[in-house]
Scaffold this motif. Structure first.
Motif, PDB file in Angstrom:
ATOM      1  N   ILE A   1      22.356  36.782  38.789  1.00 53.97           N
ATOM      2  CA  ILE A   1      23.392  35.287  38.447  1.00 53.97           C
ATOM      3  C   ILE A   1      24.727  36.292  37.825  1.00 53.97           C
ATOM      4  CG2 ILE A   1      23.825  33.400  37.093  1.00 53.97           C
ATOM      5  CD1 ILE A   1      21.163  32.778  38.333  1.00 53.97           C
ATOM      6  N   ILE A   2      25.852  35.702  38.230  1.00 52.71           N
ATOM      7  CA  ILE A   2      26.821  36.390  38.055  1.00 52.71           C
ATOM      8  C   ILE A   2      27.780  35.427  37.445  1.00 52.71           C
ATOM      9  CG2 ILE A   2      29.065  37.867  38.729  1.00 52.71           C
ATOM     10  CD1 ILE A   2      27.239  38.704  41.050  1.00 52.71           C
ATOM     11  N   ILE A   3      28.322  35.721  36.388  1.00 56.18           N
ATOM     12  CA  ILE A   3      29.263  34.814  35.362  1.00 56.18           C
ATOM     13  C   ILE A   3      30.302  35.717  35.680  1.00 56.18           C
ATOM     14  CG2 ILE A   3      29.691  33.594  33.286  1.00 56.18           C
ATOM     15  CD1 ILE A   3      26.888  33.072  34.543  1.00 56.18           C
ATOM     16  N   PRO A   4      31.670  35.160  35.997  1.00 57.30           N
ATOM     17  CA  PRO A   4      32.671  35.974  35.967  1.00 57.30           C
ATOM     18  C   PRO A   4      33.329  36.120  34.772  1.00 57.30           C
ATOM     19  CG  PRO A   4      32.711  34.103  37.534  1.00 57.30           C
ATOM     20  CD  PRO A   4      31.650  34.018  36.669  1.00 57.30           C
ATOM     21  N   GLY A   5      34.430  37.017  34.711  1.00 54.60           N
ATOM     22  CA  GLY A   5      35.190  37.228  33.468  1.00 54.60           C
ATOM     23  C   GLY A   5      36.680  37.260  33.802  1.00 54.60           C
ATOM     24  N   ILE A   6      37.529  37.395  32.772  1.00 58.50           N
ATOM     25  CA  ILE A   6      38.993  37.537  33.227  1.00 58.50           C
ATOM     26  C   ILE A   6      39.041  39.143  33.468  1.00 58.50           C
ATOM     27  CG2 ILE A   6      41.402  37.842  32.130  1.00 58.50           C
ATOM     28  CD1 ILE A   6      40.528  34.990  30.970  1.00 58.50           C
ATOM     29  N   SER A   7      39.643  39.781  34.462  1.00 61.04           N
ATOM     30  CA  SER A   7      39.662  41.262  34.685  1.00 61.04           C
ATOM     31  C   SER A   7      40.835  41.668  34.067  1.00 61.04           C
ATOM     32  CB  SER A   7      40.092  41.342  36.256  1.00 61.04           C
ATOM     33  OG  SER A   7      40.478  42.540  36.487  1.00 61.04           O
ATOM     34  N   SER A   8      40.953  42.951  33.504  1.00 60.80           N
ATOM     35  CA  SER A   8      42.131  43.721  32.792  1.00 60.80           C
ATOM     36  C   SER A   8      43.092  43.724  33.958  1.00 60.80           C
ATOM     37  CB  SER A   8      41.574  45.250  32.691  1.00 60.80           C
ATOM     38  OG  SER A   8      41.124  45.859  33.690  1.00 60.80           O
ATOM     39  N   ILE A   9      42.993  43.470  35.179  1.00 61.20           N
ATOM     40  CA  ILE A   9      43.888  43.476  36.251  1.00 61.20           C
ATOM     41  C   ILE A   9      44.943  42.100  35.901  1.00 61.20           C
ATOM     42  CG2 ILE A   9      44.508  43.051  38.692  1.00 61.20           C
ATOM     43  CD1 ILE A   9      44.511  45.875  38.085  1.00 61.20           C
ATOM     44  N   GLN A  10      44.015  40.845  35.850  1.00 61.59           N
ATOM     45  CA  GLN A  10      44.558  39.544  35.537  1.00 61.59           C
ATOM     46  C   GLN A  10      45.732  39.716  34.636  1.00 61.59           C
ATOM     47  OE1 GLN A  10      40.689  37.438  36.179  1.00 61.59           O
ATOM     48  NE2 GLN A  10      42.158  35.747  36.507  1.00 61.59           N
TER      49      GLN A  10
END
Ligand SMILES: C[S@@+](CC[C@H](N)C(=O)[O-])C[C@H]1O[C@@H](n2cnc3c(N)ncnc32)[C@H](O)[C@@H]1O
Length: 214
Positions: free
Chosen positions: A103-112
């Motif tokens: 199950i994958i819970i997205p996160g805010i990427s360093s790139i964003q």
């Protein structure tokens, strides 16, 4: 009552470092852990969670097998930095277990966060990672030549100064370099420079570099 996913590993994207960037859904899922796997820095964010804590460092290849074993009897939650679907340890876990077991819970990427910090859109950007990769320099040159914006994940060897030297050696000059250091963390620093000046930049910590055509 916290809903559990039997035999499924939950991979939680923890964003760039500041807890306030972690989503409520991610926080909710971390609470389910019997076993919580992550870097020392990420585990520290969850010192209040009552789970067996396993530190992820150079042991990541061995650990993927142990994660698979634990998951048959325990709820395993793996903390990863940024977003799990962007140059992440989660790729190894998904390859080992299969996507139906994760199950994958997205996160805010360093790139964003880096693009937000410099006020640029990232829908027209290209991305590469030099994190732990010493063979991607041809790809670096190609991508910088072909794209107006390139977002680069770096490491202690592939620093902004090193990247600037590579680009200059390949004859690329007319670019701005943005150095986004320790985003969201106490020592955050955002620098804009040209490539010639960038060869002397001293940096420390986690860094995203953005190269933009002038
Ligand atoms: C293994 S990659 C993980 C990338 C992650 N999946 C993401 O979406 O940001 C680690 C690299 O992400 C970048 N990074 C992670 N956190 C950062 C931060 N707080 N500030 C700047 N760069 C960061 C650095 O380039 C670091 O070497």
């Amino acid at each position: 009552m916290v809903e559990r996913y039997q035999n499924k590993v939950i991979i939680v994207g923890c964003g760039p470092g500041l807890k306030a960037y972690i989503s409520p859904k991610a926080l909710y899922n971390v609470k389910k852990a019997d076993v919580l796997v992550g870097s020392r820095r990420l585990l520290k964010l969850f010192s209040d969670v009552d789970a067996e804590k396993i530190v992820l460092e150079k042991n990541y290849r061995v650990l993927v097998n142990r994660i698979a074993d634990w998951s048959s009897t325990k709820q395993v939650v793996v903390l990863v930095s940024g977003d799990p679907c962007f140059f992440s340890y989660s790729r190894l876990i998904i390859k080992k277990l299969g996507r139906e077991s994760c199950i994958i819970i997205p996160g805010i990427s360093s790139i964003q966060l880096a693009f937000a910090a410099i006020g640029e859109s990232w829908d027209d950007a290209y991305f590469i990672s030099l994190h732990g990769r010493d063979t991607e320099y041809a790809q670096l040159m190609k991508s910088v030549r072909e794209h107006c914006k390139v977002g680069i994940l770096t490491d202690h060897k592939n620093t902004p100064a090193f990247i600037a030297r590579q680009l200059l050696a390949g004859g690329i000059r007319d670019r701005r370099m943005f150095v986004c250091e320790n985003l969201s963390l106490p020592k955050e620093r955002i620098l804009e420079t040209d490539l010639t000046s960038a060869v002397n930049i001293k940096t420390n910590g986690a860094i995203v570099v953005i190269i933009k055509r002038e």
